[in-house]
Scaffold this motif. Structure first.
Motif, PDB file in Angstrom:
ATOM      1  N   HIS A  19      -2.162 -21.750  20.712  1.00  0.00           N
ATOM      2  CA  HIS A  19      -1.751 -20.893  19.597  1.00  0.00           C
ATOM      3  C   HIS A  19      -2.353 -21.415  18.304  1.00  0.00           C
ATOM      4  CE1 HIS A  19       0.854 -19.549  16.276  1.00  0.00           C
ATOM      5  NE2 HIS A  19       1.061 -18.458  17.013  1.00  0.00           N
ATOM      6  N   SER A  20      -2.075 -22.681  17.989  1.00  0.00           N
ATOM      7  CA  SER A  20      -2.643 -23.294  16.788  1.00  0.00           C
ATOM      8  C   SER A  20      -2.372 -24.789  16.788  1.00  0.00           C
ATOM      9  CB  SER A  20      -2.048 -22.673  15.524  1.00  0.00           C
ATOM     10  OG  SER A  20      -0.674 -23.017  15.391  1.00  0.00           O
ATOM     11  N   ALA A  21      -3.224 -25.525  16.100  1.00  0.00           N
ATOM     12  CA  ALA A  21      -3.032 -26.968  15.955  1.00  0.00           C
ATOM     13  C   ALA A  21      -1.775 -27.256  15.143  1.00  0.00           C
ATOM     14  CB  ALA A  21      -4.254 -27.596  15.283  1.00  0.00           C
ATOM     15  N   ASP A  22      -1.489 -26.408  14.173  1.00  0.00           N
ATOM     16  CA  ASP A  22      -0.298 -26.606  13.335  1.00  0.00           C
ATOM     17  C   ASP A  22       0.981 -26.540  14.166  1.00  0.00           C
ATOM     18  OD1 ASP A  22      -1.794 -26.937  11.065  1.00  0.00           O
ATOM     19  OD2 ASP A  22      -1.605 -24.850  10.405  1.00  0.00           O
ATOM     20  N   HIS A  67       1.212 -27.155  17.346  1.00  0.00           N
ATOM     21  CA  HIS A  67       1.201 -28.368  18.174  1.00  0.00           C
ATOM     22  C   HIS A  67       1.789 -29.546  17.399  1.00  0.00           C
ATOM     23  CE1 HIS A  67      -0.615 -31.376  21.020  1.00  0.00           C
ATOM     24  NE2 HIS A  67      -0.564 -32.101  19.925  1.00  0.00           N
ATOM     25  N   LYS A  86     -10.049 -25.905  24.299  1.00  0.00           N
ATOM     26  CA  LYS A  86      -9.543 -25.752  22.931  1.00  0.00           C
ATOM     27  C   LYS A  86      -9.618 -27.074  22.180  1.00  0.00           C
ATOM     28  CE  LYS A  86      -7.316 -23.539  19.621  1.00  0.00           C
ATOM     29  NZ  LYS A  86      -7.852 -22.343  18.942  1.00  0.00           N
ATOM     30  N   LEU A 140     -11.972 -28.220  18.661  1.00  0.00           N
ATOM     31  CA  LEU A 140     -11.029 -28.175  17.541  1.00  0.00           C
ATOM     32  C   LEU A 140     -11.672 -28.682  16.252  1.00  0.00           C
ATOM     33  CD1 LEU A 140      -7.984 -27.570  16.951  1.00  0.00           C
ATOM     34  CD2 LEU A 140      -7.588 -30.016  17.260  1.00  0.00           C
TER      35      LEU A 140
END
Length: 200
Positions: A28-31, A33, A183, A187
């Motif tokens: 979905h997103s690194a944030d 995570h 992913k 990144l």
């Protein structure tokens, strides 16, 4: 020894399950995570829980190597081989990975978050080692769980059904690994995350 190995493995499996869920969130997103990891750390980095996890890792490695040594000449199927091989690789990975994380936290004083691992997966030539290194670790976990599932389910269903279910688990694990590693290895690492990581 099998019972000790089983319960230490169960403890680790719960943590790894949460850890892999955390990794899945990167899709979905690194944030997301990082946000999930910050919340989860409040639990698994509690001193008592962390000690339990470290003891479980040590116990799992020692008992696993002994069990693998005893079973090596008694393999009857490909699942027996995969069970032993995946367990040995996970033992190696846990020794190296846990040592690296503890070294980063306590000696180097850096934040061993998402960017601690993926940093090496995004630069050459290090990526050519770390991508398969992490990919094999994730896949090995699913393979190990699949082999345990096959053994347990064989007591309740036909062997062929248990094997097919285990193959399904392995296939899901491979797909999961490909998605997550792809992913992570592509990144973008923000400059502020790198500074925080280095100067923490």
């Amino acid at each position: 020894m099998k019972e000790i190995h089983y319960f230490s493995g169960l403890t680790i499996a719960i943590f790894v399950g949460i850890h892999l869920l955390n990794h899945a969130l990167i899709l979905h997103s690194a944030d997301l995570h990082v946000t999930f990891m910050d919340a989860a750390r409040k639990v698994y980095r509690h001193p008592i829980i962390e000690i339990i996890l470290l003891l479980a890792v040590g116990t799992q490695i020692v008992t696993g190597i002994n069990l693998a040594n005893n079973k090596w000449g008694l393999m009857e199927s490909i699942f027996d081989f995969l069970h032993i091989a995946s367990g040995l690789y996970m033992s190696l990975f846990l020794m190296v990975h846990v040592s690296a994380v503890l070294m980063g936290r306590y000696k180097l004083g850096i934040d061993t978050n998402l960017y601690f691992g993926v940093g090496y997966m995004n630069v050459s030539p290090q990526r050519y080692f770390f991508i398969p290194y992490y990919a094999l670790a994730i896949t090995s976990f699913f393979v190990h769980m699949a082999c345990i599932h096959k053994t347990k389910m064989s007591e309740y269903v036909e062997l062929s059904a248990a094997q097919n279910q285990s193959i399904g688990i392995i296939v899901i694990g491979i797909i999961f690994t490909i998605l997550v590693i792809t992913k992570m290895s592509s990144l973008h690492i923000p400059s502020d995350a790198i500074k925080k990581h280095v100067n923490h």
